[in-house]
Design an enzyme around this catalytic site. Structure first.
Site, PDB file in Angstrom:
ATOM      1  N   ASP A  38       0.041  -4.847   6.168  1.00 34.51           N
ATOM      2  CA  ASP A  38      -0.925  -5.810   5.637  1.00 34.51           C
ATOM      3  C   ASP A  38      -0.795  -5.985   4.127  1.00 34.51           C
ATOM      4  O   ASP A  38      -0.265  -5.123   3.422  1.00 34.51           O
ATOM      5  CB  ASP A  38      -2.356  -5.391   5.995  1.00 34.51           C
ATOM      6  CG  ASP A  38      -2.740  -4.058   5.384  1.00 34.51           C
ATOM      7  OD1 ASP A  38      -1.846  -3.199   5.263  1.00 34.51           O
ATOM      8  OD2 ASP A  38      -3.914  -3.859   5.034  1.00 34.51           O
ATOM      9  N   GLU A  39      -1.269  -7.103   3.649  1.00 37.51           N
ATOM     10  CA  GLU A  39      -1.475  -7.397   2.230  1.00 37.51           C
ATOM     11  C   GLU A  39      -0.237  -7.173   1.354  1.00 37.51           C
ATOM     12  O   GLU A  39      -0.313  -6.577   0.282  1.00 37.51           O
ATOM     13  CB  GLU A  39      -2.658  -6.575   1.697  1.00 37.51           C
ATOM     14  CG  GLU A  39      -3.966  -6.934   2.385  1.00 37.51           C
ATOM     15  CD  GLU A  39      -5.158  -6.189   1.823  1.00 37.51           C
ATOM     16  OE1 GLU A  39      -6.229  -6.795   1.718  1.00 37.51           O
ATOM     17  OE2 GLU A  39      -5.023  -4.988   1.499  1.00 37.51           O
ATOM     18  N   VAL A  40       0.889  -7.691   1.800  1.00 36.29           N
ATOM     19  CA  VAL A  40       2.083  -7.652   0.956  1.00 36.29           C
ATOM     20  C   VAL A  40       1.929  -8.679  -0.167  1.00 36.29           C
ATOM     21  O   VAL A  40       1.554  -9.829   0.071  1.00 36.29           O
ATOM     22  CB  VAL A  40       3.343  -7.953   1.786  1.00 36.29           C
ATOM     23  CG1 VAL A  40       4.560  -8.134   0.878  1.00 36.29           C
ATOM     24  CG2 VAL A  40       3.582  -6.832   2.785  1.00 36.29           C
ATOM     25  N   HIS A  74       0.841  -1.208   0.000  1.00 35.25           N
ATOM     26  CA  HIS A  74       0.000   0.000   0.000  1.00 35.25           C
ATOM     27  C   HIS A  74       0.875   1.256   0.000  1.00 35.25           C
ATOM     28  O   HIS A  74       0.597   2.223   0.707  1.00 35.25           O
ATOM     29  CB  HIS A  74      -0.939   0.004   1.201  1.00 35.25           C
ATOM     30  CG  HIS A  74      -1.951  -1.098   1.164  1.00 35.25           C
ATOM     31  ND1 HIS A  74      -3.101  -1.031   0.412  1.00 35.25           N
ATOM     32  CD2 HIS A  74      -1.962  -2.314   1.764  1.00 35.25           C
ATOM     33  CE1 HIS A  74      -3.797  -2.159   0.569  1.00 35.25           C
ATOM     34  NE2 HIS A  74      -3.124  -2.955   1.375  1.00 35.25           N
TER      35      HIS A  74
END
Length: 655
Positions: A427-429, A357
């Site tokens: 988060d969300e790598v 992100h």
């Protein structure tokens, strides 16, 4: 100095008792001079006292004010009678007593009609007295260090009371009163505590009594934050009765409330990176949080779409990352917002999400001879590199990334003054993004499992955070739940004595139970109950984007994840409702948050019992939340409707 809104002082009548020995003659002379000055002052202010002040804790909303006026208006054909602790609608033509619905709701039954409901046994009387707003006085028994906070909270209380009134300025002197004075006595024990910590005592005791011709409200609290909560509750024991003598303010004539929060961390997460949200709108969120006793504003200020925050030591971030020049939060504005929030019992935690992100705002490295700070930025087709467009992740192999992050962290700590809690994102790598980039640079062979590259990145930024914080690690570092927070990586890269995991997965996922079993403290943000952006359909053609269905306030309210396992209560620091902004800007902000965030607030403040068999919600909850909606509309919030107005006017008949 703290930024107190002095305009609101017009309605504040402060009496401070100070004992000081002095020469009698000199005292008499000074007293005579003071009397003369006061006479001139009071004469000159006689008219201005009757003016309702501008409400600094609200932004005027014609629609919400009109809705509030309609909500408290009583049709002359009807009245409401209290029968067996329940208000019933009856014909005014046949009734022995005419009573507004608000008055009936406030006085019918024994339970407190406040939101959130107190966590300890409390008693509210069934009688009321009328008063005028200019009769309210403050007696503060607080030391000088906390008096400014108490005075500000008292002014906010006055503004809340003023917002209920449906009278013109020139009519205020005609409002009926049954008392001589309305005295608010506030005692704060620990005057040195003026900054929120997880250990801060936010409890309060509130009593209301009718002593002769005076109403006396007494608030005792360990800290100014508890005193502020007590004033908020006191404001909810007051209402506008339009049927009494053409309209008057009323307060219950007796009350005894003991109250304290169940959880030290009670948060709202707002994303301002997908769509920019103005500071005024953010202040509205903070005002609403204060009205519902929430205390952490988690500010997700940047993402791959934009970086709108000014970082003084790295000005390239907002220059390259903001949508446009007037969509930037300056460092000065952030500092002022932190003070604004603190005076309302709210702390601000800023999150710069890393390493994923992170895209727009990080593209200036090559121009400054720092190399690629981020990779996969705006890559297409996007679904191969990230969960939603545009893509972007920090480059873990560029040492300049860690230098830039240290400067960002240092500036954020300076802006917020927050050195106990720090949110690092996490988060969300997307490992495919990294793998393709590293493969091009012939370095992917160094890792058989790219989770270890992710873990090493995390350890490096934690060391940089230590340096940014003067060589000391913040007491609590928050990271989003992710693959890295799962076994076996969590124990390798996350120190359970220092790292708190914000668990956002669904409540039936095993990850939270495993984290707790491994000894981690958690903040709960379960997507299936407390994600307030869900249920508005797709905003793109590919990928999962809707997280349906809509989370109603009932869904938000009955969610008790700590009831699944006794370990939850001992390892849960708090909870947070999240509002992402892919399909949101400030025009729809109020309705997306309220009243659902208010339902969340009661769950984390006092956690009322829910029937384990039916998960039913009692009539009293519907009534209290409807009344809280009315209060918030009076203060200028555009709160979403709970149900048809007929259900409000016919209590219990829609359940």
């Amino acid at each position: 100095m703290l930024p107190f809104e002095t305009e609101a002082y017009k309605m504040s009548y402060v009496r401070i008792k100070i004992m000081k020995a002095s020469d009698l003659r000199r005292a008499l002379v000074l007293l005579l001079l003071l009397c003369g000055v006061l006479m001139v002052y009071f004469f000159s202010q006689q008219t201005s006292r009757l003016n309702i002040p501008h409400l600094p804790d609200t932004l005027d909303s014609v629609d919400s004010q009109s809705a509030y006026a309609a909500a408290v208006k009583t049709d002359a054909r009807w009245t409401w009678a209290c029968t067996k602790d329940h208000c019933e609608k009856v014909s005014a033509a046949t009734a022995d007593r005419i009573q507004s619905l608000t008055t009936c709701n406030m006085l019918c039954g024994n339970g407190p009609k406040v939101w959130p409901v107190p966590s300890l046994p409390s008693k509210i009387g069934t009688q009321s007295v009328a008063f005028q707003i200019q009769q309210i006085q403050l007696e503060s028994f607080s030391k000088k260090t906390t008096f400014g906070y108490v005075e500000h909270a008292f002014n906010a209380f006055n503004n809340s009371v003023a917002s209920y009134m449906q009278k013109r300025d020139d009519d205020l002197a005609q409002i009926r009163s049954e008392i001589d004075n309305f005295i608010v006595k506030i005692t704060v024990v620990f005057a040195h505590i003026v900054k929120l910590r997880l250990s801060t005592d936010e409890s309060y005791n509130l009593t209301v009594n009718l002593n002769g011709k005076n109403i006396v409200a007494t608030i005792q609290a360990k800290t100014v934050f508890g005193a502020r909560h007590g004033l908020e509750t006191l404001s909810q024991l007051i209402w506008w009765d339009e049927l009494d003598s053409g309209g008057t303010l009323k307060i219950v004539s007796s009350a005894a409330i003991q109250d304290k929060p169940l959880m030290p961390y009670r948060g709202i997460m707002l994303d301002t990176s997908r769509n920019f949200i103005s500071l005024n709108a953010i202040k509205r969120v903070i005002n609403g949080m204060a009205a519902n006793k929430l205390n952490v504003f988690h500010w997700h200020v940047s993402d791959s779409q934009s970086f709108p925050l000014e970082i003084p030591s790295v000005p390239q971030m907002h220059r390259y990352g903001a949508y446009q020049n007037d969509m930037v939060y300056s460092a000065r504005e952030v500092t002022e917002l932190v003070d604004y929030a603190r005076l309302r019992g709210v702390r601000i935690v800023i999150e710069i999400d890393t390493p994923a992100h992170a895209g727009n705002g990080w593209t200036w490295g090559p121009q400054e001879n720092l190399g690629e700070l981020a990779v996969c930025v705006n890559a297409q087709p996007w679904f191969m590199f990230c969960g939603e467009p545009p893509c972007g992740q920090l480059n873990p192999e560029n040492p300049q990334v860690y230098e830039v992050l240290e400067r960002i962290y240092r500036d954020i700590i300076k802006m917020t003054g927050e050195d106990e809690i720090f949110h690092i994102g996490g988060d969300e790598v997307n490992l495919d993004c990294w793998e393709q980039y590293l493969f091009k640079n012939l370095t992917s062979t160094n890792y058989t499992d790219l989770h270890n590259l992710w873990g090493e990145f995390t350890l490096k930024i934690l060391n940089r955070l230590d340096q940014a914080n003067g060589g000391k690690r913040p007491t609590h570092i928050i990271a989003w739940s992710s693959n890295l927070s799962r076994r076996p990586y969590n124990m390798k890269y996350f120190d359970k004595d220092n790292i708190i995991i914000q668990s956002w997965g669904a409540s039936d996922w095993s990850e939270t139970r495993e984290l707790i079993a491994d000894g981690y403290k958690v903040i709960l943000s379960h997507v299936n109950a407390w994600y307030l952006d869900c249920g508005f359909g797709r905003w793109r053609e590919r990928g999962e984007a809707a997280c349906d269905p809509y989370r109603s306030w009932q869904t938000v309210y009955i969610h008790q994840p700590w009831s699944y396992d006794p370990l939850y209560k001992s390892h849960t620091l708090g909870a947070e409702a999240c509002l992402w902004s892919e399909q949101l800007d400030e025009l729809s902000l109020d309705a997306r948050l309220w009243p659902r965030a208010a339902a969340f607030a009661e769950r984390v403040w006092s956690d009322p019992k829910v029937d384990p068999d039916t998960y039913g919600i009692t009539e009293s909850v519907y009534t209290r939340l409807t009344m809280q909606r009315d209060r918030m509309m009076a203060r200028g919030f555009g709160v979403e409707a709970l149900w048809p107005r007929w259900c409000t006017q016919n209590p219990g008949m829609c359940l």
